[in-house]
Design an enzyme around this catalytic site. Structure first.
Site, PDB file in Angstrom:
ATOM      1  N   ARG A  67       0.822  -1.224   0.000  1.00 57.65           N
ATOM      2  CA  ARG A  67       0.000   0.000   0.000  1.00 57.65           C
ATOM      3  C   ARG A  67       0.852   1.268   0.000  1.00 57.65           C
ATOM      4  O   ARG A  67       0.398   2.325  -0.436  1.00 57.65           O
ATOM      5  CB  ARG A  67      -0.958  -0.027   1.204  1.00 57.65           C
ATOM      6  CG  ARG A  67      -1.826   1.203   1.351  1.00 57.65           C
ATOM      7  CD  ARG A  67      -2.980   0.968   2.314  1.00 57.65           C
ATOM      8  NE  ARG A  67      -2.547   0.392   3.568  1.00 57.65           N
ATOM      9  CZ  ARG A  67      -2.012   1.076   4.572  1.00 57.65           C
ATOM     10  NH1 ARG A  67      -1.830   2.374   4.473  1.00 57.65           N
ATOM     11  NH2 ARG A  67      -1.654   0.468   5.685  1.00 57.65           N
TER      12      ARG A  67
ATOM     13  N   TYR B 236     -16.470  16.177 -15.284  1.00 63.27           N
ATOM     14  CA  TYR B 236     -16.871  14.771 -15.458  1.00 63.27           C
ATOM     15  C   TYR B 236     -17.922  14.409 -14.394  1.00 63.27           C
ATOM     16  O   TYR B 236     -17.829  14.850 -13.233  1.00 63.27           O
ATOM     17  CB  TYR B 236     -15.612  13.898 -15.334  1.00 63.27           C
ATOM     18  CG  TYR B 236     -15.879  12.447 -15.097  1.00 63.27           C
ATOM     19  CD1 TYR B 236     -16.521  11.671 -16.051  1.00 63.27           C
ATOM     20  CD2 TYR B 236     -15.504  11.845 -13.900  1.00 63.27           C
ATOM     21  CE1 TYR B 236     -16.786  10.337 -15.830  1.00 63.27           C
ATOM     22  CE2 TYR B 236     -15.751  10.497 -13.674  1.00 63.27           C
ATOM     23  CZ  TYR B 236     -16.399   9.757 -14.645  1.00 63.27           C
ATOM     24  OH  TYR B 236     -16.660   8.440 -14.414  1.00 63.27           O
TER      25      TYR B 236
ATOM     26  N   ASP C 276      -7.919  18.539 -14.687  1.00 64.42           N
ATOM     27  CA  ASP C 276      -8.075  17.175 -15.178  1.00 64.42           C
ATOM     28  C   ASP C 276      -7.711  17.195 -16.665  1.00 64.42           C
ATOM     29  O   ASP C 276      -8.388  17.853 -17.460  1.00 64.42           O
ATOM     30  CB  ASP C 276      -9.528  16.720 -14.974  1.00 64.42           C
ATOM     31  CG  ASP C 276      -9.759  15.267 -15.394  1.00 64.42           C
ATOM     32  OD1 ASP C 276      -9.052  14.788 -16.295  1.00 64.42           O
ATOM     33  OD2 ASP C 276     -10.664  14.627 -14.827  1.00 64.42           O
TER      34      ASP C 276
ATOM     35  N   LYS D 287      -7.772   5.663 -19.448  1.00 68.10           N
ATOM     36  CA  LYS D 287      -8.203   6.189 -20.744  1.00 68.10           C
ATOM     37  C   LYS D 287      -6.992   6.150 -21.695  1.00 68.10           C
ATOM     38  O   LYS D 287      -6.476   5.096 -21.955  1.00 68.10           O
ATOM     39  CB  LYS D 287      -8.771   7.599 -20.560  1.00 68.10           C
ATOM     40  CG  LYS D 287      -9.840   7.675 -19.447  1.00 68.10           C
ATOM     41  CD  LYS D 287     -11.025   6.782 -19.733  1.00 68.10           C
ATOM     42  CE  LYS D 287     -12.164   6.920 -18.736  1.00 68.10           C
ATOM     43  NZ  LYS D 287     -11.870   6.447 -17.382  1.00 68.10           N
TER      44      LYS D 287
HETATM   45  N1  PLP Z   1     -11.818  12.355 -15.291  1.00 70.54           N
HETATM   46  C1  PLP Z   1     -12.356  12.127 -16.510  1.00 70.54           C
HETATM   47  C2  PLP Z   1     -12.282  13.206 -17.550  1.00 70.54           C
HETATM   48  C3  PLP Z   1     -12.978  10.908 -16.795  1.00 70.54           C
HETATM   49  O1  PLP Z   1     -13.508  10.698 -18.010  1.00 70.54           O
HETATM   50  C4  PLP Z   1     -13.034   9.910 -15.778  1.00 70.54           C
HETATM   51  C5  PLP Z   1     -13.683   8.623 -16.030  1.00 70.54           C
HETATM   52  O2  PLP Z   1     -14.333   8.406 -17.024  1.00 70.54           O
HETATM   53  C6  PLP Z   1     -12.474  10.198 -14.523  1.00 70.54           C
HETATM   54  C7  PLP Z   1     -11.861  11.423 -14.316  1.00 70.54           C
HETATM   55  C8  PLP Z   1     -12.524   9.189 -13.410  1.00 70.54           C
HETATM   56  O3  PLP Z   1     -11.583   8.222 -13.613  1.00 70.54           O
HETATM   57  P1  PLP Z   1     -11.711   6.712 -13.058  1.00 70.54           P
HETATM   58  O4  PLP Z   1     -12.909   6.095 -13.714  1.00 70.54           O
HETATM   59  O5  PLP Z   1     -10.404   6.096 -13.460  1.00 70.54           O
HETATM   60  O6  PLP Z   1     -11.880   6.779 -11.583  1.00 70.54           O
END
Ligand code: PLP
Length: 402
Positions: free
Chosen positions: A59, A113, A186, A211
Site C-alpha cells: 500500500r 466529469y 483534469d 483512458k
Molecule cells: N476524469 C475524466 C475526464 C474521466 O472521463 C473519468 C472517467 O471516465 C475520470 C476522471 C474518473 O476516472 P476513473 O474512472 O479512473 O476513476
C-alpha cells in the site's frame, strides 16, 4: 543437489530463490509483491527514514508504481507525481491535499466529469465544503466567481466532456492564482503528449489512467502530478486511505506510455477526419470538435494544442433520442462503451451515461442535447471508421423513410 533439511511443506514455502539477472531486462519486471524483506533493524530504520531507497509494504507503493510516477513526472514536466488506484481517488487526493489547512471551498468547472460532480456534491458539499460551479469558457464569470467565493481550489478540465471545450489555462491559472486558489486540471482527454497543464500554470494535473495513458481499455488507475508539496500531501492521503496504484496496473500503465505518442497523433488525426465527414451530413445538426471553424475555441485549440486535441468528438443528431437509438444500433464495428481513449473507436450517449445524474434542463443548458452522441475515435484506418458511421446513418435514413 543439496537436500533441504526441512520437511516438504516447509521447503515448499522457502525453496527456490528468484535470481534477478545481472544485466537489466529490456522491458520492466513486474514486482507483484505486497511486502519486502529487511536485513536487520538498522536496515528497517534506514528504509523507513528514507536513507535507503527500499520498499516497505504494498500500500505504500511498489517499484512499478514508482516507475510510472517517475515517467509521468518527466512527461508532465512536474516536480513530482503520485499514482492512484483510480482517476477518482487521484481527484479526491488532489482536492484533499489542496484544501488541507484552508477554508474548505471549491470553484469547479460546470462541465466537470459526472463522477467528479458526484464526488463534489456527496463528499465535499455533503461534509460542509462550499462548492460552486462556473462556465470555465467565460473568463469574466470565472473572475467574478473567484472574487465572490475566494475558493481554496479552482478545479478545471483541459478538454471537456463531451463537447470538447478547450480551457484557456494560461488565463484561468493566472486568475486562480490572483485569487489565491490552487489550480487543479483534469487533463485525461489530452495527455501530456498534447498538452502539459503544469507548463501553463496548473499547480496539479490529474488523470484517469485507464483512458489514453493506458490506451487499451484494461487499466484502472489514476495519477496526480505537479508541485512537490501538494503531490506529497496527496500521496500521504492515498497511502492512509488505501488508494495507491496496484502493481500490475502500474506495469500496464508504463507499457501504455510507450506507444502514447503514436496513439495520440493517430487519435487526433482520425478525429479530424471524422469531424470533417460528420460536418458534411444533413442529418447532423452540429459537430463539436476544436478542428471545426465554428467551434468556440477553434483558435485557442490551434495555439494550445499544436499537435491535435486527441480522439474525442461529439455531434448532435437532428432526430433526438429516437434517432440516436437507431444510429447506435446501426453501428457494426463501433461498440457502445461508457469509457474512452481505447485503441478501438467507441460511441456513447451522454444523456444516459456520463450526464445521467444531471437534471435534464441543467444538461441541456450545458449544450448536451437529446441528440448528442459522443465518439471516442480510435486508431483504426480513418476510412473504416467513417464507413461504419456511414452504415449507421444509412440505416437511419431507411428506417426514417419506412
Ligand atoms: N476524469 C475524466 C475526464 C474521466 O472521463 C473519468 C472517467 O471516465 C475520470 C476522471 C474518473 O476516472 P476513473 O474512472 O479512473 O476513476
Amino acid at each position: 543437489m543439496k537436500q533441504r533439511e526441512e520437511r516438504p511443506e516447509t521447503a515448499a514455502v522457502h525453496a527456490g530463490k528468484l535470481q534477478i539477472p545481472a544485466n537489466p531486462a529490456s522491458s520492466p519486471a513486474l514486482f507483484q509483491a505486497s511486502s519486502y524483506e529487511f536485513s536487520d533493524l538498522d536496515d528497517v530504520e534506514a528504509v523507513y527514514g528514507g536513507a535507503r531507497a527500499g520498499k516497505i509494504y504494498g500500500r505504500y507503493g511498489g517499484p512499478n508504481g514508482s516507475q510510472f510516477e517517475a515517467a509521468m513526472t518527466e512527461l508532465e514536466g512536474a516536480e513530482e507525481a503520485a499514482a492512484a488506484s483510480a482517476g477518482m481517488s487521484a481527484i479526491d487526493a488532489a482536492l484533499g491535499s489542496a484544501l488541507a489547512g484552508k477554508r474548505r471551498s471549491i470553484l469547479a468547472t460546470a462541465e466537470c466529469y459526472g463522477g467528479t460532480y458526484s464526488l463534489l456534491e456527496h463528499d465535499y458539499r455533503g461534509s460542509g465544503c462550499a462548492v460552486e460551479y462556473v462556465d470555465q469558457q467565460d473568463l469574466a464569470a470565472v473572475r467574478t466567481a473567484l472574487e465572490r467565493t475566494r475558493p481554496a481550489v479552482l478545479y478545471l478540465e483541459a478538454l471537456t466532456n463531451p463537447l470538447i471545450h478547450v480551457a484557456d489555462l494560461p488565463a484561468l491559472a493566472a486568475l486562480g492564482h490572483e485569487a489565491g486558489a490552487v489550480v487543479i486540471v483534469d487533463a485525461t482527454f489530452a495527455t501530456p503528449m498534447l498538452f502539459r497543464p503544469v507548463e501553463h500554470g496548473a499547480d496539479l494535473v490529474v488523470h484517469s489512467v485507464g483512458k489514453y495513458l493506458g490506451g487499451h481499455g484494461d487499466v484502472g488507475a489514476g495519477l496526480i502530478a505537479g508541485k512537490a508539496n501538494l503531490v506529497r500531501g496527496a500521496r500521504d492521503l492515498l497511502t492512509r486511505k488505501g488508494g495507491t496504484i496496484p502493481h500490475f496496473e502500474a506495469w500496464l500503465a508504463v507499457r501504455g506510455l510507450r506507444t502514447l505518442g503514436l496513439r495520440m497523433l493517430r487519435h487526433s488525426s482520425n478525429a479530424v477526419a471524422v469531424a470533417t465527414y460528420l460536418s458534411g451530413r444533413d442529418d447532423v445538426e452540429r459537430v463539436h470538435h476544436p478542428s471545426r471553424p465554428d467551434h468556440p475555441q477553434h483558435a485557442l485549440a490551434k495555439r494550445l494544442y499544436p499537435s491535435g486535441t486527441g480522439g474525442m468528438i461529439a455531434f448532435d443528431l437532428r432526430g433526438g433520442r429516437r434517432d440516436v437509438d437507431r444510429f447506435l444500433r446501426g453501428l457494426q464495428t463501433i461498440a457502445i462503451v461508457h469509457s474512452l481513449g481505447e485503441v478501438a473507436t467507441t460511441a456513447s450517449y451522454p444523456a444516459v451515461s456520463s450526464h445521467r445524474m444531471l437534471p435534464e434542463d441543467a444538461r441541456r443548458e450545458l449544450g448536451v442535447t437529446d441528440g448528442t452522441v459522443r465518439i471516442s475515435v480510435g486508431i483504426e484506418h480513418p476510412e473504416d471508421i467513417v464507413r461504419d458511421l456511414e452504415r449507421a446513418f444509412a440505416g437511419l435514413g431507411e428506417r426514417v423513410r419506412a
